[in-house]
Structure formats: C-alpha cells, structure tokens
Design an enzyme around this catalytic site. Structure first.
Site, PDB file in Angstrom:
ATOM      1  N   GLN A 162      12.163 -52.812  28.537  1.00 33.94           N
ATOM      2  CA  GLN A 162      11.374 -51.764  29.195  1.00 33.94           C
ATOM      3  C   GLN A 162      11.993 -50.436  28.785  1.00 33.94           C
ATOM      4  OE1 GLN A 162       8.623 -51.122  31.080  1.00 33.94           O
ATOM      5  NE2 GLN A 162       9.329 -48.999  31.106  1.00 33.94           N
ATOM      6  N   GLN A 164      10.581 -47.038  28.742  1.00 35.25           N
ATOM      7  CA  GLN A 164      10.332 -45.787  29.456  1.00 35.25           C
ATOM      8  C   GLN A 164      11.222 -45.714  30.697  1.00 35.25           C
ATOM      9  OE1 GLN A 164       6.318 -45.292  30.936  1.00 35.25           O
ATOM     10  NE2 GLN A 164       6.374 -43.072  30.754  1.00 35.25           N
ATOM     11  N   PRO A 294       9.531 -55.034  36.373  1.00 35.19           N
ATOM     12  CA  PRO A 294       9.714 -54.054  37.449  1.00 35.19           C
ATOM     13  C   PRO A 294       8.533 -53.130  37.692  1.00 35.19           C
ATOM     14  CG  PRO A 294      10.907 -53.351  35.490  1.00 35.19           C
ATOM     15  CD  PRO A 294      10.349 -54.706  35.186  1.00 35.19           C
ATOM     16  N   GLY A 296       4.059 -52.389  37.542  1.00 34.81           N
ATOM     17  CA  GLY A 296       2.753 -53.028  37.529  1.00 34.81           C
ATOM     18  C   GLY A 296       2.351 -53.280  36.085  1.00 34.81           C
ATOM     19  N   MET A 298       2.968 -51.572  31.803  1.00 29.90           N
ATOM     20  CA  MET A 298       3.604 -50.631  30.872  1.00 29.90           C
ATOM     21  C   MET A 298       2.774 -50.623  29.602  1.00 29.90           C
ATOM     22  SD  MET A 298       5.975 -48.465  30.230  1.00 29.90           S
ATOM     23  CE  MET A 298       5.799 -47.553  28.692  1.00 29.90           C
ATOM     24  N   GLU A 299       2.400 -49.410  29.192  1.00 38.28           N
ATOM     25  CA  GLU A 299       1.390 -49.215  28.152  1.00 38.28           C
ATOM     26  C   GLU A 299       1.926 -49.381  26.735  1.00 38.28           C
ATOM     27  OE1 GLU A 299       2.702 -46.952  30.252  1.00 38.28           O
ATOM     28  OE2 GLU A 299       2.901 -44.972  29.351  1.00 38.28           O
ATOM     29  N   HIS A 323      -5.901 -48.654  33.548  1.00 35.48           N
ATOM     30  CA  HIS A 323      -4.874 -47.609  33.499  1.00 35.48           C
ATOM     31  C   HIS A 323      -4.031 -47.721  32.217  1.00 35.48           C
ATOM     32  CE1 HIS A 323      -1.804 -44.856  35.302  1.00 35.48           C
ATOM     33  NE2 HIS A 323      -1.014 -45.557  34.506  1.00 35.48           N
ATOM     34  N   GLU A 324      -3.501 -48.900  31.981  1.00 36.89           N
ATOM     35  CA  GLU A 324      -2.628 -49.048  30.800  1.00 36.89           C
ATOM     36  C   GLU A 324      -3.419 -48.841  29.515  1.00 36.89           C
ATOM     37  OE1 GLU A 324       0.236 -48.782  31.723  1.00 36.89           O
ATOM     38  OE2 GLU A 324       0.112 -49.549  33.763  1.00 36.89           O
ATOM     39  N   HIS A 327      -3.874 -45.210  28.656  1.00 29.24           N
ATOM     40  CA  HIS A 327      -2.717 -44.592  27.998  1.00 29.24           C
ATOM     41  C   HIS A 327      -2.833 -44.638  26.468  1.00 29.24           C
ATOM     42  CE1 HIS A 327       0.089 -43.387  31.105  1.00 29.24           C
ATOM     43  NE2 HIS A 327       0.095 -44.577  31.683  1.00 29.24           N
ATOM     44  N   GLU A 346       0.617 -39.363  32.983  1.00 30.96           N
ATOM     45  CA  GLU A 346       0.151 -40.200  34.099  1.00 30.96           C
ATOM     46  C   GLU A 346      -1.032 -39.606  34.864  1.00 30.96           C
ATOM     47  OE1 GLU A 346       0.936 -43.175  34.231  1.00 30.96           O
ATOM     48  OE2 GLU A 346       2.793 -43.247  33.058  1.00 30.96           O
ATOM     49  N   ASP A 404      14.087 -41.328  35.762  1.00 31.60           N
ATOM     50  CA  ASP A 404      13.549 -42.430  36.543  1.00 31.60           C
ATOM     51  C   ASP A 404      13.520 -42.130  38.042  1.00 31.60           C
ATOM     52  OD1 ASP A 404      12.486 -44.987  35.863  1.00 31.60           O
ATOM     53  OD2 ASP A 404      14.006 -45.799  37.227  1.00 31.60           O
ATOM     54  N   TYR A 412       0.909 -38.806  39.082  1.00 31.69           N
ATOM     55  CA  TYR A 412      -0.309 -39.606  38.977  1.00 31.69           C
ATOM     56  C   TYR A 412      -1.455 -38.966  39.763  1.00 31.69           C
ATOM     57  CZ  TYR A 412       2.677 -43.430  37.278  1.00 31.69           C
ATOM     58  OH  TYR A 412       3.544 -44.202  36.553  1.00 31.69           O
ATOM     59  N   ARG A 583       8.655 -56.307  41.421  1.00 30.68           N
ATOM     60  CA  ARG A 583       7.899 -55.087  41.107  1.00 30.68           C
ATOM     61  C   ARG A 583       8.369 -53.974  42.037  1.00 30.68           C
ATOM     62  NH1 ARG A 583       1.301 -54.832  41.290  1.00 30.68           N
ATOM     63  NH2 ARG A 583       1.082 -52.618  40.767  1.00 30.68           N
ATOM     64  N   LYS A 585       7.422 -51.052  42.909  1.00 32.66           N
ATOM     65  CA  LYS A 585       6.476 -50.435  43.844  1.00 32.66           C
ATOM     66  C   LYS A 585       6.342 -51.250  45.133  1.00 32.66           C
ATOM     67  CE  LYS A 585       1.793 -50.662  44.071  1.00 32.66           C
ATOM     68  NZ  LYS A 585       0.363 -50.506  43.779  1.00 32.66           N
TER      69      LYS A 585
HETATM   70  N1  BES Z   1       3.979 -45.798  32.238  1.00 33.14           N
HETATM   71  C1  BES Z   1       3.891 -46.315  33.557  1.00 33.14           C
HETATM   72  C2  BES Z   1       5.110 -47.078  33.998  1.00 33.14           C
HETATM   73  C3  BES Z   1       6.384 -46.273  33.980  1.00 33.14           C
HETATM   74  C4  BES Z   1       6.424 -44.968  34.453  1.00 33.14           C
HETATM   75  C5  BES Z   1       7.542 -46.842  33.514  1.00 33.14           C
HETATM   76  C6  BES Z   1       7.619 -44.254  34.409  1.00 33.14           C
HETATM   77  C7  BES Z   1       8.727 -46.123  33.472  1.00 33.14           C
HETATM   78  C8  BES Z   1       8.766 -44.822  33.921  1.00 33.14           C
HETATM   79  C9  BES Z   1       2.647 -47.192  33.715  1.00 33.14           C
HETATM   80  O1  BES Z   1       1.553 -46.762  32.982  1.00 33.14           O
HETATM   81  C10 BES Z   1       2.242 -47.135  35.149  1.00 33.14           C
HETATM   82  O2  BES Z   1       1.925 -46.074  35.584  1.00 33.14           O
HETATM   83  N2  BES Z   1       2.271 -48.257  35.854  1.00 33.14           N
HETATM   84  C11 BES Z   1       1.891 -48.323  37.245  1.00 33.14           C
HETATM   85  C12 BES Z   1       0.529 -48.917  37.422  1.00 33.14           C
HETATM   86  C13 BES Z   1      -0.582 -47.944  37.434  1.00 33.14           C
HETATM   87  C14 BES Z   1      -1.901 -48.673  37.700  1.00 33.14           C
HETATM   88  C15 BES Z   1      -0.412 -46.815  38.400  1.00 33.14           C
HETATM   89  C16 BES Z   1       2.856 -49.245  37.954  1.00 33.14           C
HETATM   90  O3  BES Z   1       3.656 -49.883  37.297  1.00 33.14           O
HETATM   91  O4  BES Z   1       2.788 -49.350  39.168  1.00 33.14           O
HETATM   92 ZN    ZN Z   2       0.718 -44.978  33.641  1.00 31.96          ZN
END
Ligand code: BES
Ligand code: ZN
Length: 633
Positions: A162, A164, A294, A296, A298-299, A323-324, A327, A346, A404, A412, A583, A585
């Site tokens: 991972q 990002q 970790p 939801g 990753m694009e 969403h992905e 991106h 985002e 991070d 978002y 995850r 979130k």
């Molecule tokens: N690029 C993000 C995930 C991310 C952000 C990884 C910052 C590391 C640092 C990805 O596109 C994302 O936003 N994922 C969301 C889901 C989305 C539907 C809001 C997530 O993982 O919850």
């Molecule tokens: Zn995103």
C-alpha cells in the site's frame, strides 16, 4: 566543478565505495527539467535530477518477510547536477552501480520520523542508469505479510503493498513524491503455486519459470505515474473475467462472489467515459484482498485494490468501485502535486463517484450518497476542531506531519461540495465540459490548488461567477461556506419521519423497513438518539437482526450504537468484527467509542492486543494513537 558542487551538497566522507570513474568521453545528455512545487514529504531535488523510469526485479521471501532484488532507475539530470537524491525508509542497500556495473558512491542520511532518509547517489559518469541492489525490512510500512491462517484459503501466505501516501519508499528506492512521475516495469519471482499481480499491464508469458523453479511474472506500466501508485500483491490469486477489459482477482473462494458483486463495472466505465473522456489505462481489474486490507479501496492503476468488506451480496456497496475507477481521471491522470493538495484527488473523485452512480442508478440513489457524504463532512469538521479548525481547509499545510494523519474526510466531502457549489453556479453542462478539458489538459501531470483555480478562472468562469462561488474562501479558508447547496434526499426524508415517530416513543413494530436499501438503513441508524434504553435496543435488534448483519457498513453503524449504550448482546459480534477485518475506517470509530467509556477501554485493549498483529501498519499507526498504545503494556 561538478565534483566541488557534489562535495558541498553531501558529506563526501560518508560515501561508501565511491569508485574512481575516469572522466567520461561523452557526458550524459542533460535535459531541462520542468519545475515542480516543493514537496515537504520528499527529500528529492527534482530540479537537479529525477527518476523517469523504475525497473524492478524482486523476489518475495515469505520466510524472512522481505522483498529482495534490484531497482534499475533511469534518470534525467540538469547540466550542473552531480548527485541524485532518492527517498528510502527501512531499506537495506547492498550495492549501487551504474548501468555497466561500476560502483557509485552513495550516502544514506539520518532517518526522520515517517519520512525515512535521503539516499544521495553520485551520478554515473556515463549513461543515465543507476542499479540499486537492496532488500526490504520485515517491518516495511507499505507491505503486509500474511500467514496462511490470515487468508481465506488457509493454505498459502499472502503479501500486498500500500503505497499512498509516502510508503512506497519502504519497498522501492525512488523519488517518492506525487509530482515526480515515472513509468515502471517489474519482474517478480514467486514460489510455485502463487501469482503476482501489479498496477500495470502483464507483459510476459503466463507460465514462465526461472532457474530456481520460481514462477516469473512480468509487468509494464507505460504511462508515467506517481510512485504511490506502484503496487504489488502475491498469493493464491485466481481471476474471473467480467467484461472484455474488466475482471476480478482474488483468492479462489472469493472471486466468483466478487465477479457477481461487480458486474456493473463496464457500465461504470462507460458512464465515466461519456462524462469525462476516454479511459486511458487499458484494462480495469479489481483485486479483492484478504480482510486486513486497511482501506476500502486503493486506485492502483489498471488494478484497484479493494477490501472484501464491500462484498455485501446485493451490490449495495459498489459505489466504492465507482470511486476508485473515477481516480483513473482525478488522481491517476491529473495528480495532486503534493499531499497538501490531496483534495484535488479525493474531492474531485468523490464528485465523479456520485455522478457515475447517478448515471447507473438514478438521481434518488445519488442523492442518498450525497446526503450521507454531507453527514460525513459535518463529522469531519467537528473532528478537526470545528469551523475554525486549520485542517478544515481544502488546501492543507502538512509540513512536519505524517500525511497519513492529516488526510481526512474534509478532502473528500468538502472537496466534492466545492464542485457541487461550482455546479450550482455554472450548471452541469458547463462544469462537465470543463472537467473533461481539465483532465485532458493536465493528463499525466501534477496539479496544485493554485494551478487548478487559475485554469478554472481561465476556462470556465465568467463575469462574477468566481465571486459568487467564493473560490478563495472555499479552497484556502477553514469552515464550510454558506453557499453550499443543500443535499436533500426524498428517500431519507421518509426515513427521517419514521425516526421522528420512533424517537417520540412510537412502537418498533410500526417501523416500515422492508423496502429500505443499505443507505436508508445507514441514515436510520445515524439518526437514532445518542442514548437508547436496553429495552429499545433489544427491540430493534430482535425485529431487524442488526447484530447478525453481514453488511459491514450497517453492522459498523450498529456497533457504534451498541458501544455508546453498552448493549452487551452485541459485544461478541463487536469482538468478531474487530478481529476479522482491518479496514481502518471501521476500526477507528469503534476503538474510539470504546476508549471514551470507563468500561470500554479495557475491552478495547484486550481486543486490540489480539488483533494488532493482524492489522496493516497504517491501521496500527492510527489505533496506537487512539488507544495511546505506547502507554499500555
Ligand atoms: N486513495 C484512497 C485511499 C487512501 C487515501 C490511501 C489516503 C492512503 C492515503 C482511496 O481512493 C479512497 O478514498 N478509499 C476510500 C473509499 C472511498 C469510497 C471513499 C476508503 O478506503 O475508505
Ligand atoms: Zn479516493
């Protein structure tokens, strides 16, 4: 001259193995390097020298939990440059040479918290290639190594990366800044019976083996991408096609379920292309990871990484795929220049996501997504210290901080709300035309907040529109401007009526829920009072089997309620949820909720002690902070 400058920039005494390279008969070509905004999260000095291509040859060793091999970097240099600075963290460097095998001097600087170290390398006298022999640490923050027991199949281990925001440097020695785009290729040597997948096009034959009996996978990414999008996963991975350019990868026991969950992916691509122009990455596949992933999603280009917690069985959580996929335009094609501009990735993507879902499922559905997003935004504002909080600005200042920790739902949801506000002033037709042009004009380039605004003023806004939107306030000031358009949902209005009746003591049996979608359930659960009696909770649970829900989003909202009210019948499910998926979130609000109560902290620590070894480092980092883990033990 060049030598002297090199001495000044780096302590040459610290150089290891500096070779006496004879003066080159033909100095390497110097190129002019386009200026980039300064990135406080990278040691690179891209005005002097920058990486343009990365060629990896790596073998995962599951026993020692290391990747071993070489990174062959192609570089571009300014005329005056005599060194190149890369970002590295927790890498063991064995040797650095030029393309012909001559050793190059290098120096690894002192490590800084979360940034790692600068790796300064003397530029080769000849050629534009640097070869780094290295291995990763078992603790490399990007990489998670899973034992067979942590997979669905329980037979083979699994690993994934991972990148990002700034974790790629823990497994690839390169300039790890989103403004420094690089093409890449890779050879990955894996144990027999396993497959390697990457965020790139498969380039080799399906069943190549090397002399050591390892399976060899070859990948190539011909579009220049920011290094946070380089990604790898290795394990017992099967494939199921969906359309001609789409499909799913995952463990054999999940691919069929995943292929059915994601059948709409071709429609999503068609909708996105209709709105924003051609999809420029070839294939679009989705890798469903083991449950410790970790995020939801990753694009990663050509191959979105996704959590299995969106496999609800009823396609109710697939807006994450939209969403992905989005991106592929906002983020992967046009990329935030630094992490301070994260909202350009985002916020634009969240706006595109809702537009794609509106094409697929219609306006009322997209209205529900937007309304839930607004609730998330208000919560993010509160978490960031209220309307005056500095981190409620779209354009952030993350200097000195781990990106991070600074990247929140503000990017978002306030970001998407900004575009909704622009839409409310200029209309959809003009905004859509602008976005399409923007993705084309800045394709494969970084963009800053200032650059985006300048282009919007130049190509979109007329008369007093800029003032009516209040762009500067939206982007640079904290809080939510008053001209944010309402985000109403007719379906939610009906749910809210029912919530009202129930809150006023109406019987649970009067609730009409049989036609509710996942999103109506989420709105309902979010609308319940903070404090609910055990009797009323038991009524809800009995009538709607909430503790037994398999839909991860609904279960997580319900578990938050259970924690707030110490509803013990849900605790076994809470323990199971926290120990069977990682995850972030979902973990963060639940551990936070527990840690806020006098009785819950001990329970949180007991669960976390067992679960922590199964989580990815980015989740561990966050939950360590939530629980003040360093003070525990
Ligand atoms: N690029 C993000 C995930 C991310 C952000 C990884 C910052 C590391 C640092 C990805 O596109 C994302 O936003 N994922 C969301 C889901 C989305 C539907 C809001 C997530 O993982 O919850
Ligand atoms: Zn995103």
């Amino acid at each position: 001259m060049r030598k002297a400058a090199f001495r000044r920039s780096i302590l040459s005494a610290a150089f290891l193995g500096a070779a006496c390279v004879p003066p080159a008969s033909q100095p390497p070509a110097a190129v002019s390097l386009a200026p980039l905004p300064r990135d406080s999260h990278s040691f690179a000095r891209p005005a002097e020298a920058r990486v343009s291509h990365v060629a990896l040859d790596l073998a995962p060793d599951f026993a020692s939990r290391r990747l071993q091999g070489t990174a062959r970097l192609t570089i571009q240099r300014a005329p005056s440059a005599d060194s190149i600075v890369l970002d590295v963290r927790d890498l063991t460097i064995r040797r650095i040479t030029d393309g012909a095998g001559n050793a190059l001097g290098y120096n690894v600087g002192a490590a800084q918290q979360f940034l790692g170290s600068p790796l300064a390398i003397a530029l080769p006298a000849r050629g534009d290639v640097i070869v780094i022999e290295y291995q990763t640490s078992p603790e490399a923050a990007a990489v998670q190594w899973l034992s067979p027991e942590q997979t669905a199949g329980k037979r083979l281990p699994f690993m994934f990366t991972q990148g990002q925001a700034i974790l790629t440097r823990t497994w690839v020695p390169t300039q790890d800044s989103p403004g420094i785009r690089q093409t890449y290729e890779a050879v990955v040597r894996v144990p027999a019976g396993m497959r390697a997948v990457m965020s790139a096009k498969q380039a080799g034959a399906e069943n190549e083996s090397d002399a050591e009996g390892r399976r060899v996978y070859r990948y190539r990414m011909e579009n220049a991408i920011p290094p946070y999008l380089i990604a790898l996963a290795v394990g017992d991975i099967a494939f199921r096609p969906i359309g001609t350019r789409t499909g799913v990868y995952g463990e054999p026991s999940v691919v069929d379920r995943a292929a059915s969950e994601f059948v709409e992916v071709d429609q999503m691509i068609a909708a996105a292309e209709k709105l924003y122009g051609p999809y420029r990455w070839g294939r679009y596949d989705i890798l469903v990871l083991p449950p410790s992933f970790p995020f939801g999603g990753m694009e990663n280009p050509t191959l979105t990484f996704a959590t299995p917690t969106i496999l609800a069985g009823d396609r109710s959580l697939v807006s994450l795929v939209a969403h992905e996929l989005a991106h592929s335009w906002s983020g992967n094609l046009v990329t935030n220049a630094t992490w301070d501009d994260f909202w350009l990735n985002e916020g634009f993507t969240t706006y595109l996501e809702s537009r794609i879902m509106e094409e697929l499922r219609g306006r009322p559905y997209a209205d529900m997504l937007r309304a839930l997003g607004r609730q998330d935004m208000l919560k993010a504002v509160a978490d960031a210290g209220g309307e005056a909080g500095a981190d409620t600005r779209l354009r952030l200042d993350l200097r000195g901080r781990d990106p991070d920790d600074g990247l929140t739902d503000i990017a978002y949801e306030k970001g998407a709300s900004f575009l909704q506000t622009v839409e409310s002033v200029v209309g959809r037709t003009r905004l859509d035309g602008f976005l399409r042009e923007y993705f084309d004009r800045f394709a494969f380039q970084p963009i800053s907040s200032e650059g985006m605004i300048a282009y919007m003023r130049q190509r979109l806004l007329r008369g007093d529109e800029s003032e009516r939107i209040g762009i500067e306030q939206w982007v640079f000031q904290p809080g939510i401007p008053a001209n944010i358009p309402a985000a109403n949902s007719a379906a939610f209005a009906a749910v809210e009526q029912q919530i009202g009746a129930w809150r006023n003591g109406g019987p649970t049996s009067a609730l009409q829920t049989s036609a509710w979608s996942t999103h109506e359930w989420l709105r309902f659960l979010r609308g319940l009072p903070d404090t609910i009696s055990a009797r009323r909770l038991a009524e809800l649970d009995g009538a709607f089997r909430l503790t037994a829900r398999g839909n991860s989003e609904i279960l997580e909202e319900w578990l938050q309620i259970a924690i707030r009210n110490r509803y013990e019948p849900a605790f076994p499910a809470l323990d199971r949820f926290l120990t069977t998926q990682g995850r972030r979130k979902f973990l963060t609000p639940l551990y936070t909720g527990l840690s806020k109560t006098d009785w819950g902290r001990a329970m949180a620590i007991d669960i976390y002690r067992r679960a922590r070894p199964t989580y990815h480092s980015v989740a561990v980092n966050t939950i360590d902070q939530v629980l003040k883990w360093s003070e525990v033990k």
